[in-house]
Design a protein around this motif. Structure first.
Motif, PDB file in Angstrom:
ATOM      1  N   ARG A 149       0.828  -1.215   0.000  1.00  0.00           N
ATOM      2  CA  ARG A 149       0.000   0.000   0.000  1.00  0.00           C
ATOM      3  C   ARG A 149       0.858   1.260   0.000  1.00  0.00           C
ATOM      4  O   ARG A 149       0.532   2.246  -0.665  1.00  0.00           O
ATOM      5  N   GLU A 150       1.985   1.220   0.702  1.00  0.00           N
ATOM      6  CA  GLU A 150       2.870   2.388   0.714  1.00  0.00           C
ATOM      7  C   GLU A 150       3.470   2.630  -0.660  1.00  0.00           C
ATOM      8  O   GLU A 150       3.615   3.774  -1.103  1.00  0.00           O
ATOM      9  N   ALA A 151       3.803   1.554  -1.358  1.00  0.00           N
ATOM     10  CA  ALA A 151       4.456   1.669  -2.660  1.00  0.00           C
ATOM     11  C   ALA A 151       3.467   1.701  -3.823  1.00  0.00           C
ATOM     12  O   ALA A 151       3.855   2.005  -4.950  1.00  0.00           O
ATOM     13  N   GLY A 152       2.202   1.351  -3.565  1.00  0.00           N
ATOM     14  CA  GLY A 152       1.221   1.309  -4.639  1.00  0.00           C
ATOM     15  C   GLY A 152       1.484   0.189  -5.627  1.00  0.00           C
ATOM     16  O   GLY A 152       1.278   0.348  -6.827  1.00  0.00           O
ATOM     17  N   VAL A 153       1.933  -0.963  -5.118  1.00  0.00           N
ATOM     18  CA  VAL A 153       2.317  -2.081  -5.978  1.00  0.00           C
ATOM     19  C   VAL A 153       1.165  -3.086  -6.072  1.00  0.00           C
ATOM     20  O   VAL A 153       0.646  -3.533  -5.040  1.00  0.00           O
ATOM     21  N   PRO A 154       0.750  -3.474  -7.281  1.00  0.00           N
ATOM     22  CA  PRO A 154      -0.298  -4.486  -7.417  1.00  0.00           C
ATOM     23  C   PRO A 154       0.199  -5.845  -6.951  1.00  0.00           C
ATOM     24  O   PRO A 154       1.358  -6.201  -7.164  1.00  0.00           O
ATOM     25  N   VAL A 155      -0.699  -6.617  -6.323  1.00  0.00           N
ATOM     26  CA  VAL A 155      -0.344  -7.890  -5.706  1.00  0.00           C
ATOM     27  C   VAL A 155      -1.055  -9.038  -6.418  1.00  0.00           C
ATOM     28  O   VAL A 155      -2.230  -8.923  -6.775  1.00  0.00           O
ATOM     29  N   VAL A 156      -0.333 -10.135  -6.611  1.00  0.00           N
ATOM     30  CA  VAL A 156      -0.910 -11.393  -7.062  1.00  0.00           C
ATOM     31  C   VAL A 156      -0.673 -12.414  -5.958  1.00  0.00           C
ATOM     32  O   VAL A 156       0.447 -12.562  -5.465  1.00  0.00           O
TER      33      VAL A 156
END
Length: 480
Positions: A149-156
């Protein structure tokens, strides 16, 4: 970012395979793990340390190792504390009382490493730790959703079908995590499938329906994984090696065993069986070689070795003329004593070693971290040092000469007991062949590093066949 429904679902290997697949596509890709907990570590060229899994992932990405790839590394010790390594250097210890608070303070340093990697490549592939479903650990998290959430990275999300219950594991993760965390997850993939994937079509559809996430494929059980270094001590519980009529190499599983991938090159030899000996089991008398492995808490592991009666087995092996090799902490255990006056590994104190080498060790605050090269057993070697402590030889001869004129380790007068600080030395083809010859065996002469590289290529090809790599790329900011 690949997160998992639990530990040992294959995140590390999948990140490595994805790095190699994207590298084949011409992308400059780098691996990243915000926080790792492991006693398996690698030395970077600048003299830091990172998790061994990130070293493999860097190899897969065809990139040099860097401390930014794993900015926070926790190395469990014997007294319910962990050594804290930040940006490759020791920064003290953490216990259960201060662990969560310390994590919060480390997020800015984690983000700084991540941003630096972003600036150096087309794409960063991130590995989570454990599972985001461990909601009791969510406050102050920097390893999974706190970072995402801090980095705004999409998760799989990765689910392991081999252990069973994968439908509940993926759908249940959606049910228990915070809705804002769940919004970071864009899909799932299933790992370690055995058999015909068509048989899981209904289950795959059920996961998509129950979770609301789209699937990115079903990854079959990949034989190439068995030729890659293992990161987690979980694999030790399953036993290593197999077969009969081979040279038996025995290694006791100590509670704080470290860098056990030192044995991987021996496992790849067709004429060798590597047996990891669990507690409660004697070291087999038919062993040709006993390896005492690295340890994150040498004094505590030395005491455990004695409590298990393994010291008796080792000494009996020596009396029978068997070979013994101690690596790092195992080398220290072969000596006369291990002193810890500053309490580096727990309460200050000293413990007697096995007394098979005329050396004494005093633990200290300085940590040796460096890549090394030299000669031993009449052959060239290359590896790395990673240890705290100074070991002084008495009358024992050195085991190796490094950098031309720096002695390392020790060997007894018979040449049967050897100790060294060089991790990774068994990957050196000539040295491994010489060691096996002294055991009365032969080496296949294979290049271990080339074998790992070929296994990464095979893994990447499997991932291209079975996973939607184009779909994963579409989740990212990379647009070609």
């Amino acid at each position: 970012m690949l997160q998992g429904t639990g530990s040992d679902v294959g995140k590390s290997v999948l990140v490595a395979g994805l790095c190699r697949a994207l590298s084949h596509r011409g992308l400059k890709v780098l691996p990243f793990k915000p926080q790792n907990m492991s006693n398996n570590a690698a030395v970077t060229p600048e003299g830091g340390e990172i998790g061994r899994a990130q070293a493999l992932q860097a190899l897969a990405a065809r990139a040099p190792l860097h401390v930014d790839m794993n900015p926070v590394l926790l190395k469990p010790q014997a007294d319910r504390t962990s050594q804290l390594v930040v940006h490759g250097q020791v920064r003290g210890t953490l216990g259960s009382a201060n662990f969560r608070e310390a994590r919060r303070t480390l997020l800015p340093e984690v983000m700084a490493s991540y941003r630096r990697l972003e600036d150096r490549c087309d794409l960063v592939v991130v590995e989570g730790a454990g599972s985001p479903a461990e909601i009791n650990l969510r406050a102050g998290d920097i390893a999974n959703m706190g970072f995402a959430r801090e980095a705004g990275v999409p998760v799989v999300l990765v689910g392991d079908i081999d252990r069973g219950g994968v439908i509940a594991a993926v759908a249940g993760t959606r049910a228990v995590i915070d809705p804002e965390d769940a919004a970071m997850i864009r899909g799932f993939l299933i790992n370690k499938f055995r058999g015909d994937p068509a048989l899981f079509a209904d289950g795959y559809a059920a996961i998509a329906r129950l979770s609301g996430w789209r699937g990115y494929g079903v990854m079959p059980w990949a034989s190439a994984v068995g030729r890659l270094p293992s990161e987690d001590a979980v694999v030790l519980e399953r036993g290593l090696g197999g077969g009969s009529g081979k040279l038996l190499v025995a290694c006791p599983i100590l509670p704080r065993i470290a860098n056990f991938d030192d044995l991987d090159p021996l496992r790849q030899e067709s004429g060798v069986e590597v047996a990891m000996i669990p507690p409660g089991t004697p070291i087999p008398s038919e062993a040709a070689l006993i390896v005492l492995p690295g340890s994150k808490a040498t004094r505590a592991d030395m005491a455990f070795l004695r409590a298990e009666g393994w010291d008796i087995d080792v000494l009996a092996h020596r009396r029978r003329g068997g070979l013994i090799l101690g690596i790092c902490g195992g080398y220290q255990m072969l000596g006369r004593s291990i002193a810890d006056p500053l309490g580096i590994e727990g309460a200050p104190g000293e413990i007697a070693g096995l007394g098979l080498l005329d050396v004494t060790t005093v633990l200290g605050t300085r940590k040796a971290l460096r890549e090394v090269a030299g000669t031993a057993l009449g052959a060239e070697l290359a590896g790395y040092e990673m240890h705290m402590g100074v070991t002084r030889r008495g009358d024992a001869a050195p085991f190796a000469m490094l950098g031309g004129d720096r002695p390392d380790g020790a060997v007894d007068a018979s040449g049967k007991v050897m100790g060294t600080y060089c991790h990774g030395l068994l990957a050196s083809t000539g040295l491994r062949a010489e060691l096996l010859a002294r055991l009365g065996g032969n080496s296949d002469g294979l290049d271990h590093h080339a074998g790992v590289d070929a296994a990464l290529d095979e893994l990447a090809a499997d991932m291209e066949r079975h996973l939607d790599i184009d779909g994963l790329l579409a989740l990212t900011e990379y647009r070609g």
